[in-house]
Design an enzyme around this catalytic site. Structure first.
Site, PDB file in Angstrom:
ATOM      1  N   HIS A 332       2.050   1.920  -3.612  1.00  0.00           N
ATOM      2  CA  HIS A 332       3.273   2.739  -3.544  1.00  0.00           C
ATOM      3  C   HIS A 332       3.924   2.799  -4.929  1.00  0.00           C
ATOM      4  O   HIS A 332       4.020   1.783  -5.612  1.00  0.00           O
ATOM      5  CB  HIS A 332       4.250   2.106  -2.541  1.00  0.00           C
ATOM      6  CG  HIS A 332       5.625   2.698  -2.567  1.00  0.00           C
ATOM      7  ND1 HIS A 332       6.729   2.021  -3.047  1.00  0.00           N
ATOM      8  CD2 HIS A 332       6.074   3.917  -2.184  1.00  0.00           C
ATOM      9  CE1 HIS A 332       7.802   2.793  -2.942  1.00  0.00           C
ATOM     10  NE2 HIS A 332       7.432   3.946  -2.426  1.00  0.00           N
ATOM     11  N   ASN A 333       4.378   4.012  -5.305  1.00  0.00           N
ATOM     12  CA  ASN A 333       5.026   4.192  -6.616  1.00  0.00           C
ATOM     13  C   ASN A 333       4.279   3.396  -7.696  1.00  0.00           C
ATOM     14  O   ASN A 333       4.850   2.556  -8.393  1.00  0.00           O
ATOM     15  CB  ASN A 333       6.503   3.771  -6.558  1.00  0.00           C
ATOM     16  CG  ASN A 333       7.342   4.768  -5.775  1.00  0.00           C
ATOM     17  OD1 ASN A 333       6.840   5.826  -5.370  1.00  0.00           O
ATOM     18  ND2 ASN A 333       8.599   4.463  -5.558  1.00  0.00           N
ATOM     19  N   GLU A 362      -0.100   6.590  -6.433  1.00  0.00           N
ATOM     20  CA  GLU A 362       0.959   7.579  -6.237  1.00  0.00           C
ATOM     21  C   GLU A 362       1.523   8.055  -7.571  1.00  0.00           C
ATOM     22  O   GLU A 362       1.739   7.266  -8.492  1.00  0.00           O
ATOM     23  CB  GLU A 362       2.083   6.964  -5.393  1.00  0.00           C
ATOM     24  CG  GLU A 362       3.132   7.985  -4.995  1.00  0.00           C
ATOM     25  CD  GLU A 362       4.201   7.415  -4.080  1.00  0.00           C
ATOM     26  OE1 GLU A 362       5.134   8.166  -3.757  1.00  0.00           O
ATOM     27  OE2 GLU A 362       4.127   6.220  -3.705  1.00  0.00           O
ATOM     28  N   ASP A 364       4.755  10.429  -8.870  1.00  0.00           N
ATOM     29  CA  ASP A 364       5.979  11.208  -8.640  1.00  0.00           C
ATOM     30  C   ASP A 364       6.201  12.079  -9.868  1.00  0.00           C
ATOM     31  O   ASP A 364       6.509  11.564 -10.948  1.00  0.00           O
ATOM     32  CB  ASP A 364       7.188  10.279  -8.443  1.00  0.00           C
ATOM     33  CG  ASP A 364       7.176   9.628  -7.072  1.00  0.00           C
ATOM     34  OD1 ASP A 364       6.253   9.907  -6.298  1.00  0.00           O
ATOM     35  OD2 ASP A 364       8.098   8.844  -6.783  1.00  0.00           O
ATOM     36  N   HIS A 377      10.565   7.516 -11.151  1.00  0.00           N
ATOM     37  CA  HIS A 377      11.175   7.494  -9.823  1.00  0.00           C
ATOM     38  C   HIS A 377      12.438   8.344  -9.877  1.00  0.00           C
ATOM     39  O   HIS A 377      13.452   7.924 -10.426  1.00  0.00           O
ATOM     40  CB  HIS A 377      11.503   6.055  -9.403  1.00  0.00           C
ATOM     41  CG  HIS A 377      11.551   5.884  -7.919  1.00  0.00           C
ATOM     42  ND1 HIS A 377      12.044   4.761  -7.307  1.00  0.00           N
ATOM     43  CD2 HIS A 377      11.151   6.703  -6.912  1.00  0.00           C
ATOM     44  CE1 HIS A 377      11.945   4.905  -5.995  1.00  0.00           C
ATOM     45  NE2 HIS A 377      11.398   6.065  -5.743  1.00  0.00           N
ATOM     46  N   GLU A 411       3.573  13.423  -5.375  1.00  0.00           N
ATOM     47  CA  GLU A 411       4.891  13.841  -4.894  1.00  0.00           C
ATOM     48  C   GLU A 411       5.423  14.772  -5.983  1.00  0.00           C
ATOM     49  O   GLU A 411       5.800  14.345  -7.066  1.00  0.00           O
ATOM     50  CB  GLU A 411       5.826  12.639  -4.680  1.00  0.00           C
ATOM     51  CG  GLU A 411       7.081  13.065  -3.945  1.00  0.00           C
ATOM     52  CD  GLU A 411       7.976  11.884  -3.565  1.00  0.00           C
ATOM     53  OE1 GLU A 411       9.170  11.951  -3.874  1.00  0.00           O
ATOM     54  OE2 GLU A 411       7.462  10.912  -2.972  1.00  0.00           O
TER      55      GLU A 411
END
Length: 780
Positions: A332-333, A362, A364, A377, A411
Site C-alpha cells: 500500500h502506498n 501502488e 498515486d 500522497h 491511483e
C-alpha cells in the site's frame, strides 16, 4: 571531581607487536571466510579515503576501513562526542552494494562524477543509504568486489562456522590488553558480551577447569577448551546418544531410522547417505558412512534441519491457474518510507518492496511541474518523486526476486495531458515488459501467473467503450470516468480541509493512451456482488478499505465474498485513520479469498511478520495458490462457522520449545542480559487463533533452556500460520522484542528442528535460533 586515569603509552615494539597480531587475526578471519590472500579483502583491511555524499552542498572526505574481524566497517567521523560504536557498522546490516548512480542521492548529487568511481551501500533496516565516491575506478572496484565477496561468503558459512567466527570476535573484544590471553575478569566480560550472566562462583569454576597451566590466564588450547564448554549442546547430545554406538558413531542405518521415525522424512533411505556426505566433518566417519556428534549438529542447524520445509523454498504449486486463484503479495502506498502525512517518498521504497517479493505496487499520480507527473500522497506534506523515476525502478527490480507478474496499481489524479505522459513513460521505459494485449486471445478468464511471467500489468480506469479487451482500439480521445481517491479518506484535519478546498469531483477525464495500458485489471466502484443473470466482466476489480471489506465479509455471510473472489480480483487497503502507517491483520481477508491484501511494507510488526510468513511459501514468488475450497465454484466454506466439508483433515500440533541459542542483546549496555520467553501464536480462522507462552529464563540469552510442551488444535490447516516470538521480559515496562519467525502450518517440518530467528524488519540473525520438537497428528 573524578580523575580519569591515563592509559600508559605503548612502546614502538609493543605497537608493532599489536599490529602484527592484528594482521594475523585478520588473515585468520579471511581464511574462515574462504578469502585467503584475496587482493580486494587486503585493500579493505588497509582502508581508504572516500567522499561521503549527503546533498549537493555536503560532500566530505572520510576514511573507511574493514576491521580485523572481517565483519565490521569502521568509518571516520568528525562529530564531537560520537561514541565508538556509532562509527562502526556490520557487514550483516548491508542488503546490497550498488555501483554507479543507482540511488536517489547519487542521481541528484553526484551526476558530475563518473559512474565508475561511485557506489552506494544499502542497509537492511530503515537506515539511510551510504553514498560514496572513490578517488579512482580501481578503489571503487576494490570496495564493490570486496564487500560483495564478504557478504556472499558470510551467507554461505554454515551455522557452526558463523558461531565460531562470532565467539572468536567476542573473545578478541574481551581481550582488553591484546595479549591473546584471558584473565578471569576478561572471561566475565566476555560472558556478558555473549549475553549470559554467570555468578562469580560458576565463572571461577569454569576458569579453573580450563586453566590447566595454573597461570591465572587462559591461552591457546585452554581458550579452545573454554569454547567447547560454552558451545556444548547437551540437549542434542542426548538425542544423538539414543542412535549412536559407544564409540560415538551413528551408522547410516540408525540415521535412516532417526530420519524416518522422528523427523518423519519419507525419503530417509536416500537422504541419510547424502546428509553424511554433506555435513560430516570427520573423514573416517564419512568413509565408514556414519555420522559423529559434530556432523549431527551440523545437519540439525542446516536447511535440512530447519522448521521450514526446504522443498517450499522453490516454486512447487500449480502456477497455471487463473490469476484470481492466488494470494498476491501487495504493498500500500509503496512510495512512502515512513508515515502517511509528512514522511518522505522514495524510489528506494519500491526497490525494497519488490526485493521483499511484493508483486503489486501502488502509484498515486498527480500533475507535476514541467509537464512531468509526480507521485506522492495527495493533500499531505509527503515529498514528491517523479513518475518516470518510479517506472525505471520498477523496470530494474521487478523480476530480481520473482519472475511472476507485477501489477502497477494506479491511483490517477492527473490532467489528460500528463496522463498521456504517464502512458508514454510506461511504454517507452517498460517496453516489452508492459502487457498491452490479452494473452493468447484469452478473453473469458484471467491468464495464469505462468503465462504472465516477466510481464507488468497496469490496474486502473478504462474508457467504457474499451471495457472488453476484445473490442480493440477506437477513436475516443478522452472520457469522464468515476474517480477513486483513497487519499481523501485520510482521517486528518489538514487533509480534510484541503479536500474541501479542492472541491472533490466524483469524475475524472481519462486519456485514451492511459486507458490502453489497462488490459486485465480495470478499476470499478463496487456496486454489489454479481447478479447471476448479469455477471460482471472478470477483469473488473474493486478496491475496499479494510473496514468495508470486513463489513462485506460479515454481511454477505462470507460465501458471497468468497465466490466473488474466485472470478474477480479484490484489493484491500488500510483504513484512513492509519496515518502512522500501521497495519491491519491480513488473515481475515485471506480467509475469504481476497487476493491483493495491501499492507504498509515499511512498518514492522506482527501483521508484516505474518504477511512475510505467508509469502515465504512457494519459493518466495509473491504468489501463493489459494486452498481448493476458496477456488471451487460450489464451495460452502465459511471461516466463521466451520462445518464438515472438504477443508482438509483437522490436526493436532504437539510442540516442545527446548532451547535457544545466541539470542541478541536488546540493550547494548555491557551489563544488560536478556530474560527471554517464547510465545507461540496461531493465526488462521477464528476457531484456530490461539496463543501460549513459556516461562521466563532469567539472565541467559546465550543458551536458555525451557523444555516446555504445548498442544494446539488446528481446524483449517491450509489457512493457519504459526508465529514464534522471543521477547526480553520486563516486569515494569513492555517486553522488548528479540526475534520472531512465522511460517504456514503446511510448511512445518516434524521432529527436532531449528528455527532461525528474524529481526523486527524480517532479516535473518546470523546465529540466533530456537531448538524445538514438532509432532503433527490427525484429529479423530
Amino acid at each position: 571531581m573524578q580523575c580519569i586515569r591515563r592509559q600508559p603509552k605503548r612502546t614502538v615494539s609493543q605497537e608493532n607487536m599489536l599490529l602484527e597480531q592484528s594482521r594475523r587475526v585478520a588473515a585468520l578471519n579471511g581464511i574462515r571466510l574462504g578469502l585467503k590472500d584475496d587482493k580486494d579483502l587486503k585493500f579493505l583491511l588497509k582502508g581508504s579515503q572516500l567522499l561521503k555524499v549527503k546533498s549537493s552542498s555536503w560532500r566530505k572526505e572520510r576514511f573507511y576501513k574493514l576491521q580485523e574481524d572481517c565483519k565490521t566497517i569502521w568509518q571516520e567521523s568528525k562529530k564531537m562526542l560520537r561514541s565508538p560504536e556509532s562509527q562502526i557498522f556490520s557487514i550483516e546490516d548491508i542488503r546490497d552494494v550498488r555501483s554507479g548512480h543507482k540511488t536517489e542521492g547519487m542521481e541528484k548529487y553526484a551526476k558530475d562524477v563518473p559512474e565508475y568511481r561511485c557506489f552506494s551501500i544499502i542497509f537492511k533496516d530503515q537506515r539511510k543509504n551510504l553514498d560514496l565516491i572513490a578517488s579512482s575506478e580501481d578503489d571503487a572496484n576494490h570496495w564493490i568486489a570486496g564487500l560483495g565477496k564478504i557478504i556472499a561468503h558470510s551467507n554461505s558459512m554454515n551455522q557452526k562456522q558463523k558461531l565460531q567466527h562470532w565467539i572468536h570476535t567476542c573473545l578478541r573484544k574481551a581481550d582488553k590488553n591484546k595479549d591473546n590471553k584471558m584473565s578471569l575478569k576478561e572471561l566475565k566480560d566476555f560472558l556478558k558480551e555473549v549475553n549470559i550472566e554467570v555468578d562469580d562462583y560458576h565463572a571461577k569454576k569454569i576458569f579453573q577447569h580450563c586453566d590447566k597451566s595454573k597461570t591465572e590466564a587462559l591461552e591457546d588450547d585452554e581458550i579452545e577448551e573454554f569454547y567447547k564448554i560454552l558451545t556444548e549442546r547437551k540437549e542434542i547430545d542426548s538425542i544423538f546418544q539414543m542412535y549412536s554406538d559407544p564409540e560415538g558413531f551413528m551408522s547410516c542405518q540408525n540415521l535412516v531410522r532417526f530420519l524416518y521415525e522422528v523427523q518423519q522424512e519419507e525419503d530417509a533411505v536416500v537422504a541419510a547417505p547424502a546428509l553424511i556426505q554433506k555435513y560430516e566433518p570427520n573423514e573416517r566417519a564419512k568413509r565408514g558412512n556414519a555420522m559423529t556428534k559434530d556432523g549431527f549438529l551440523m545437519y540439525l542447524l542446516s536447511d535440512e534441519g530447519n522448521i521450514f520445509n526446504p522443498s517450499h523454498r522453490k516454486v512447487y504449486q500449480d502456477m497455471t491457474q487463473p490469476l484470481s486463484h492466488y494470494f498476491v503479495s501487495s504493498s500500500h502506498n509503496t512510495y512512502l518510507m515512513e508515515d502517511q502525512i509528512t514522511g518522505p517518498s522514495s524510489t528506494e521504497a519500491y526497490i525494497r518492496a519488490l526485493t521483499k517479493g511484493c508483486r503489486c505496487v501502488e502509484l498515486d499520480c498527480w500533475d507535476g511541474p514541467n509537464s512531468e507527473p509526480v507521485i506522492y500522497h495527495g493533500y499531505t506534506l509527503t515529498s514528491k518523486i517523479l513518475f518516470s523515476d518510479v517506472i525505471k525502478a520498477i523496470k530494474n527490480y521487478a523480476f530480481k526476486t520473482s519472475p511472476y507478474p507485477v501489477i502497477i496499481s494506479l491511483e490517477n489524479h492527473c490532467s489528460v495531458e500528463q496522463q498521456k505522459v504517464m502512458a508514454q513513460h510506461m511504454t517507452t521505459i517498460l517496453q516489452d515488459m508492459l502487457l498491452v494485449a490479452p494473452v493468447d486471445g484469452n478473453r473469458s478468464q484471467f491468464p495464469s501467473p505462468e503465462q504472465l511471467k516477466g510481464k507488468i500489468l497496469v490496474k486502473g480506469k478504462k474508457l467504457s467503450r474499451q471495457e472488453d479487451p476484445s473490442n480493440g482500439n477506437n477513436n475516443l480521445e478522452a472520457e469522464d470516468v468515476s474517480d477513486e481517491d483513497e487519499a481523501a479518506e485520510i482521517e486528518d484535519e489538514s487533509v480534510k480541509t484541503k479536500v474541501e478546498q479542492k472541491g472533490k469531483s466524483d469524475t475524472l477525464k481519462l486519456a485514451k493512451e492511459l486507458s490502453d495500458t489497462v488490459v486485465y485489471c480495470k478499476s470499478v466502484h463496487f456496486e454489489g456482488f454479481d447478479d447471476p443473470n448479469h455477471p460482471r466482466a472478470f477483469y473488473e476489480m474493486s478496491s475496499f478499505s479494510e473496514s468495508k471489506a470486513l463489513k462485506l465479509a460479515q454481511e454477505s455471510g462470507m460465501s458471497s465474498f468468497i465466490h466473488h473472489n474466485i472470478r474477480h480480483l479484490s484489493r484491500i487497503y488500510p483504513a484512513g485513520w492509519r496515518t502512522d502507517s500501521s497495519n491491519y491483520s491480513p488473515v481475515d481477508l485471506w480467509n475469504v479469498g481476497c487476493q491483493i491484501v495491501a499492507l504498509n511494507f515499511q512498518t514492522a510488526g506482527t501483521e508484516m511478520d505474518v504477511y512475510q510468513g505467508r509469502f515465504q511459501d512457494n519459493g518466495f514468488s509473491g504468489y501463493v495458490l489459494k486452498p481448493e475450497f476458496l477456488r471451487d465454484e460450489q464451495t460452502k466454506f465459511n471461516p466463521k462457522s466451520i462445518t464438515e466439508g472438504t477443508w482438509g483433515t483437522k490436526k493436532k500440533l504437539l510442540l516442545k520449545i527446548i532451547s535457544g541459542q545466541q539470542l541478541p542483546k536488546v540493550n547494548k549496555s555491557k551489563n544488560s542480559i536478556v530474560d527471554p520467553k517464547v510465545t507461540i501464536e496461531i493465526h488462521g480462522v477464528q476457531q484456530d487463533n490461539n496463543k501460549k507462552q513459556t516461562k521466563v529464563i532469567e539472565n541467559n540469552g546465550f543458551n536458555p533452556n525451557w523444555n516446555e510442551e504445548f498442544t494446539f488444535d488446528i481446524e483449517i490447516p491450509a489457512l493457519a500460520l504459526v508465529r514464534f516470538v522471543v521477547e526480553d521480559f520486563d516486569m515494569s515496562t513492555k517486553n522488548d522484542f528479540i526475534g520472531q519467525y512465522t511460517l504456514p502450518f503446511t510448511s512445518l517440518k516434524q521432529g527436532y528442528r531449528h528455527i532461525h530467528l528474524l529481526t523486527k524488519n524480517g532479516d535473518p540473525y546470523s546465529s540466533s535460533t530456537l531448538f524445538v520438537y514438532i509432532n503433527i497428528q490427525d484429529c479423530d
